[in-house]
Design an enzyme around this catalytic site. Sequence first.
Site, PDB file in Angstrom:
ATOM      1  N   TYR A  56      10.713   1.357  55.073  1.00 41.57           N
ATOM      2  CA  TYR A  56      10.057   2.670  55.215  1.00 41.57           C
ATOM      3  C   TYR A  56       9.063   2.687  56.373  1.00 41.57           C
ATOM      4  CZ  TYR A  56      12.548   3.989  51.059  1.00 41.57           C
ATOM      5  OH  TYR A  56      13.570   4.259  50.176  1.00 41.57           O
ATOM      6  N   HIS A 109      11.632  14.985  47.447  1.00 44.29           N
ATOM      7  CA  HIS A 109      11.785  13.529  47.373  1.00 44.29           C
ATOM      8  C   HIS A 109      10.657  12.780  48.076  1.00 44.29           C
ATOM      9  CE1 HIS A 109      16.393  13.981  46.587  1.00 44.29           C
ATOM     10  NE2 HIS A 109      15.663  14.190  45.515  1.00 44.29           N
ATOM     11  N   CYS A 136      -6.221   0.380  49.606  1.00 42.81           N
ATOM     12  CA  CYS A 136      -6.213   1.819  49.328  1.00 42.81           C
ATOM     13  C   CYS A 136      -7.583   2.375  49.722  1.00 42.81           C
ATOM     14  CB  CYS A 136      -5.958   2.043  47.836  1.00 42.81           C
ATOM     15  SG  CYS A 136      -6.305   3.732  47.306  1.00 42.81           S
ATOM     16  N   LEU A 202      28.547  19.747  57.751  1.00 45.63           N
ATOM     17  CA  LEU A 202      29.492  19.281  58.763  1.00 45.63           C
ATOM     18  C   LEU A 202      30.902  19.146  58.188  1.00 45.63           C
ATOM     19  CD1 LEU A 202      29.445  18.461  61.742  1.00 45.63           C
ATOM     20  CD2 LEU A 202      28.989  16.119  61.020  1.00 45.63           C
ATOM     21  N   ALA A 219      24.745  21.825  61.803  1.00 45.03           N
ATOM     22  CA  ALA A 219      23.632  22.694  61.387  1.00 45.03           C
ATOM     23  C   ALA A 219      22.919  23.294  62.597  1.00 45.03           C
ATOM     24  CB  ALA A 219      22.647  21.899  60.536  1.00 45.03           C
TER      25      ALA A 219
HETATM   26  P1  NAD Z   1      23.531  12.518  52.709  1.00 51.41           P
HETATM   27  O1  NAD Z   1      23.386  11.549  53.841  1.00 51.41           O
HETATM   28  O2  NAD Z   1      24.071  12.025  51.423  1.00 51.41           O
HETATM   29  O3  NAD Z   1      24.445  13.724  53.207  1.00 51.41           O
HETATM   30  C1  NAD Z   1      24.251  14.307  54.465  1.00 51.41           C
HETATM   31  C2  NAD Z   1      25.292  15.409  54.626  1.00 51.41           C
HETATM   32  O4  NAD Z   1      25.027  16.033  55.867  1.00 51.41           O
HETATM   33  C3  NAD Z   1      26.739  14.906  54.670  1.00 51.41           C
HETATM   34  O5  NAD Z   1      27.524  15.694  53.787  1.00 51.41           O
HETATM   35  C4  NAD Z   1      27.158  15.135  56.124  1.00 51.41           C
HETATM   36  O6  NAD Z   1      28.501  15.563  56.233  1.00 51.41           O
HETATM   37  C5  NAD Z   1      26.240  16.260  56.545  1.00 51.41           C
HETATM   38  N1  NAD Z   1      25.941  16.273  57.973  1.00 51.41           N
HETATM   39  C6  NAD Z   1      25.864  15.250  58.853  1.00 51.41           C
HETATM   40  N2  NAD Z   1      25.548  15.691  60.070  1.00 51.41           N
HETATM   41  C7  NAD Z   1      25.418  17.041  59.974  1.00 51.41           C
HETATM   42  C8  NAD Z   1      25.115  18.080  60.903  1.00 51.41           C
HETATM   43  N3  NAD Z   1      24.878  17.815  62.186  1.00 51.41           N
HETATM   44  N4  NAD Z   1      25.078  19.351  60.454  1.00 51.41           N
HETATM   45  C9  NAD Z   1      25.329  19.645  59.150  1.00 51.41           C
HETATM   46  N5  NAD Z   1      25.643  18.703  58.234  1.00 51.41           N
HETATM   47  C10 NAD Z   1      25.668  17.424  58.642  1.00 51.41           C
HETATM   48  O7  NAD Z   1      22.116  13.185  52.508  1.00 51.41           O
HETATM   49  P2  NAD Z   1      21.461  13.997  51.300  1.00 51.41           P
HETATM   50  O8  NAD Z   1      22.500  14.796  50.603  1.00 51.41           O
HETATM   51  O9  NAD Z   1      20.280  14.663  51.890  1.00 51.41           O
HETATM   52  O10 NAD Z   1      20.952  12.883  50.266  1.00 51.41           O
HETATM   53  C11 NAD Z   1      20.144  11.958  50.814  1.00 51.41           C
HETATM   54  C12 NAD Z   1      18.931  11.363  50.183  1.00 51.41           C
HETATM   55  O11 NAD Z   1      18.456  10.448  51.173  1.00 51.41           O
HETATM   56  C13 NAD Z   1      17.806  12.313  49.996  1.00 51.41           C
HETATM   57  O12 NAD Z   1      17.313  12.020  48.744  1.00 51.41           O
HETATM   58  C14 NAD Z   1      16.734  11.945  51.041  1.00 51.41           C
HETATM   59  O13 NAD Z   1      15.487  11.764  50.437  1.00 51.41           O
HETATM   60  C15 NAD Z   1      17.150  10.639  51.632  1.00 51.41           C
HETATM   61  N6  NAD Z   1      17.218  10.626  53.126  1.00 51.41           N
HETATM   62  C16 NAD Z   1      16.422  11.403  53.892  1.00 51.41           C
HETATM   63  C17 NAD Z   1      16.534  11.402  55.284  1.00 51.41           C
HETATM   64  C18 NAD Z   1      15.612  12.276  56.096  1.00 51.41           C
HETATM   65  O14 NAD Z   1      14.501  12.537  55.674  1.00 51.41           O
HETATM   66  N7  NAD Z   1      16.019  12.767  57.273  1.00 51.41           N
HETATM   67  C19 NAD Z   1      17.469  10.607  55.913  1.00 51.41           C
HETATM   68  C20 NAD Z   1      18.281   9.801  55.113  1.00 51.41           C
HETATM   69  C21 NAD Z   1      18.131   9.821  53.715  1.00 51.41           C
HETATM   70 ZN    ZN Z   2      -6.069   3.322  45.009  1.00 55.13          ZN
END
Ligand code: NAD
Ligand code: ZN
Length: 233
Positions: A56, A109, A136, A202, A219
């Site tokens: 992280y 999240h 902290c 996508l 997107a």
């Molecule tokens: P996921 O990675 O499971 O799914 C991402 C989706 O986005 C896929 O279906 C993919 O086809 C689509 N995608 C990829 N590129 C795209 C584009 N350019 N335009 C539109 N769609 C596109 O992600 P999720 O469903 O958000 O689940 C992920 C979990 O992971 C969440 O709980 C989150 O907290 C965490 N996460 C967050 C981040 C971030 O903050 N950017 C990154 C990775 C994971």
């Molecule tokens: Zn504390």
Amino acid sequence: MDNIRNIVILTGAGVSAESGVATFRGPDGLWEGHRVEDVATPGAFVTDPHLVQKFYDERRAKLKTVKPNAAHEALAWLDAEWKGELLLVTQNVDDLHDRAGSRRLVHMHGELNSAWCLACDARMPWAGTLLDFPDCPECGQKYLRPDIVWFGEMPYYMERIEAALAVCDLFVSIGTSGAVYPAAGFVQTARACGAKTLEINLDPSEGSHLFDESRQGPAGTLVPEWVARLLQD
Ligand code: NAD
Ligand code: ZN
């Protein structure tokens, strides 16, 4: 799009992909080279806290090198212009919606730029690292963890989200695989409450068949088009 007043928008990792932030499950099924169970569960933090903190810390550091894309900007524009109720629910832990200017926004999240103290329960903005197990600022103990909701933990803002879903006329899901619950179930809640439903992703997602309409494409192109049309109507 007649008679739309209240909107709930759910975003996932796909909305940040064009900014250069890796999605959750890449083509290899891994998140930045790691199995999800190794970096995104409370058990992983107990087994290997150094690995989890480092993971992280790297994601947090990466935020300084990326910027919002056209999809984040269009959603911020919609937030500024839309006179009815609007709630942007993001699963993303990055700060790109915030930096684009979205205000009616909840991070269900958690956020990379926040730390949570397991000793005193305080949550605080955090820009630095946690691998060095810093004190902290509230209680002085060394029990800070990323303020991220891991698998098996309760997402934030659920009451507010459920209340918004209950009264929304339009539910839009953008860039999410529809594999992570409870977010994946929001479309069914919205439908049951009478909302129209639209997906922008996508590829077809696991839940595409649950939406009234599913648009496939990046997107960064489809979201500005959708927002411009909605505001014009
Ligand atoms: P996921 O990675 O499971 O799914 C991402 C989706 O986005 C896929 O279906 C993919 O086809 C689509 N995608 C990829 N590129 C795209 C584009 N350019 N335009 C539109 N769609 C596109 O992600 P999720 O469903 O958000 O689940 C992920 C979990 O992971 C969440 O709980 C989150 O907290 C965490 N996460 C967050 C981040 C971030 O903050 N950017 C990154 C990775 C994971
Ligand atoms: Zn504390």
